[in-house]
Enzyme design. Structure first.
Site, PDB file in Angstrom:
ATOM      1  N   HIS A 256       0.102 -12.148   1.436  1.00 22.59           N
ATOM      2  CA  HIS A 256      -0.631 -11.185   0.619  1.00 22.59           C
ATOM      3  C   HIS A 256      -0.747 -11.676  -0.824  1.00 22.59           C
ATOM      4  O   HIS A 256       0.249 -11.742  -1.540  1.00 22.59           O
ATOM      5  CB  HIS A 256       0.086  -9.831   0.654  1.00 22.59           C
ATOM      6  CG  HIS A 256      -0.789  -8.680   0.284  1.00 22.59           C
ATOM      7  ND1 HIS A 256      -0.343  -7.372   0.274  1.00 22.59           N
ATOM      8  CD2 HIS A 256      -2.096  -8.613  -0.067  1.00 22.59           C
ATOM      9  CE1 HIS A 256      -1.333  -6.571  -0.078  1.00 22.59           C
ATOM     10  NE2 HIS A 256      -2.408  -7.316  -0.297  1.00 22.59           N
TER      11      HIS A 256
ATOM     12  N   TYR B 260       0.824  -1.203   0.000  1.00 21.64           N
ATOM     13  CA  TYR B 260       0.000   0.000   0.000  1.00 21.64           C
ATOM     14  C   TYR B 260       0.863   1.260   0.000  1.00 21.64           C
ATOM     15  O   TYR B 260       1.367   1.689   1.039  1.00 21.64           O
ATOM     16  CB  TYR B 260      -0.931   0.018   1.219  1.00 21.64           C
ATOM     17  CG  TYR B 260      -1.844  -1.178   1.333  1.00 21.64           C
ATOM     18  CD1 TYR B 260      -2.214  -1.930   0.215  1.00 21.64           C
ATOM     19  CD2 TYR B 260      -2.341  -1.576   2.568  1.00 21.64           C
ATOM     20  CE1 TYR B 260      -3.057  -3.029   0.328  1.00 21.64           C
ATOM     21  CE2 TYR B 260      -3.192  -2.667   2.686  1.00 21.64           C
ATOM     22  CZ  TYR B 260      -3.537  -3.389   1.574  1.00 21.64           C
ATOM     23  OH  TYR B 260      -4.370  -4.481   1.699  1.00 21.64           O
TER      24      TYR B 260
END
Length: 337
Positions: free
Chosen positions: A140, A56
């Site tokens: 992830h 992110y």
């Protein structure tokens, strides 16, 4: 705000979580003051679960979240981050990241689900956040990396959990079938399920949700608005569904659900937040929140009581699957106590 434990671990999360992808400048710049104010508003609203990742904003989200939480009592909140994408120097920067975040691309992402990659990723995250530990660590998006993720990364995380360095471990993905495999075939305690148990998509009922219930493991639901289509009282053409323009048929279905919500005295977004809690394995719904205003709106939507008759009507009209559980999870008549 209600709280529930992650599986059989001591980690306890609030029913609503703060998703920090947007404060990593997802799609557009979020000023630092707005990001700080959003985190402070989340704290004031009673949110004590915060989720971030190196992906992110190439570390920006982790830096901002860590800075905002550093002055808070460490045992008062739960923070999760992710492994699988190492941040390494970018030898050929073009100026701006090409994966959706408006940040400089001096770094790039490198897939790595090896044991060493996991340990390095966690160490880097702790440096960026300035925190002493992570409570939950997810793999992830390991979609294309099952062998290494299940065979190397998850055992490395399990070892850290067993040493009490991490409280809980799991995986986060936009699909449900492989998440069920992680729960059944690895030491995962929890999965982060993106967009597969919503008012428009209940495919997780075919695999990961019954698996979690059978094994006493947990699900954190994200993407409950399906990229935006369920985020307004009245869905409109041109809104997004799973990161693309929603089809006319999907918009029509979302509008039909919205009409049933209105007939029951509630709204589509409030029902979208409440819906994942219809399954007893769902312990949390985490939403991306860019500003203090977004936090206030989502916290208010989360507080709204959803009449149980709404789910019944949606089933009868064929707008959700007939096998959606009738209750809002153990002990929940509408919202957690």
């Amino acid at each position: 705000m209600g709280r529930r434990n992650i599986g059989s671990t001591p980690v306890e999360v609030t029913e609503l979580g703060f998703g920090a992808s947007v404060i990593g400048n997802l799609y557009r710049v979020t000023p630092a003051n707005d990001a700080q104010a959003a985190i402070e508003a989340a704290w004031e609203a009673g949110i004590r679960y915060f989720d971030t990742a190196p992906h992110y904003g190439l570390g920006l989200s982790e830096r901002r979240l860590g800075a905002a939480l550093r002055s808070r009592p460490r045992d008062a909140y739960v923070i999760s981050s992710k492994v699988g994408r190492l941040l390494v120097p970018n030898e050929e920067p073009r100026g701006v990241d090409t994966e959706g975040f408006v940040v400089r691309d001096d770094l790039r992402r490198q897939w790595d689900f090896s044991r060493d990659g996991v340990l390095r990723s966690i160490e880097d995250t702790l440096k960026r956040t300035g925190l002493d530990r992570l409570d939950i660590v997810y793999l992830h998006d390991p979609d294309e990396h099952w062998r290494q993720a299940a065979g190397e990364a998850m055992p490395a995380l399990a070892e850290l959990r067993d040493q009490k360095v991490i409280g809980a471990i799991g995986a986060g993905m936009n699909q449900s079938a492989m998440l069920a495999r992680f729960l059944r075939e690895t030491a995962a305690d929890v999965v982060m399920l993106a967009g597969r148990y919503t008012l428009l998509d209940q495919s997780a009922l075919d695999d990961v949700l019954p698996t979690a219930e059978e094994l006493g493991k947990s699900v954190v639901a994200v993407g409950v608005f399906n990229s935006g289509l369920l985020s307004r009282d009245r869905p409109a053409e041109g809104m997004k569904y799973d990161y693309q323009d929603a089809s006319h048929a999907l918009v029509a279905r979302a509008r039909a659900i919205a009409e049933v919500c209105a007939a029951h005295g509630t709204t589509l977004p409030a029902a979208a937040i409440a819906f994942p809690h219809t399954h007893p394995s769902t312990v949390n719904v985490t939403l991306g929140m860019r500003t203090a205003e977004h936090v206030a709106r989502n916290a208010e939507l989360n507080r709204q009581r959803i009449p149980e008759g709404l789910w019944d009507d949606l089933r009868v009209q064929g707008l959700i699957r007939s096998d959606v559980p009738a209750a809002n999870g153990p002990g929940r008549s509408a919202r957690c106590p």
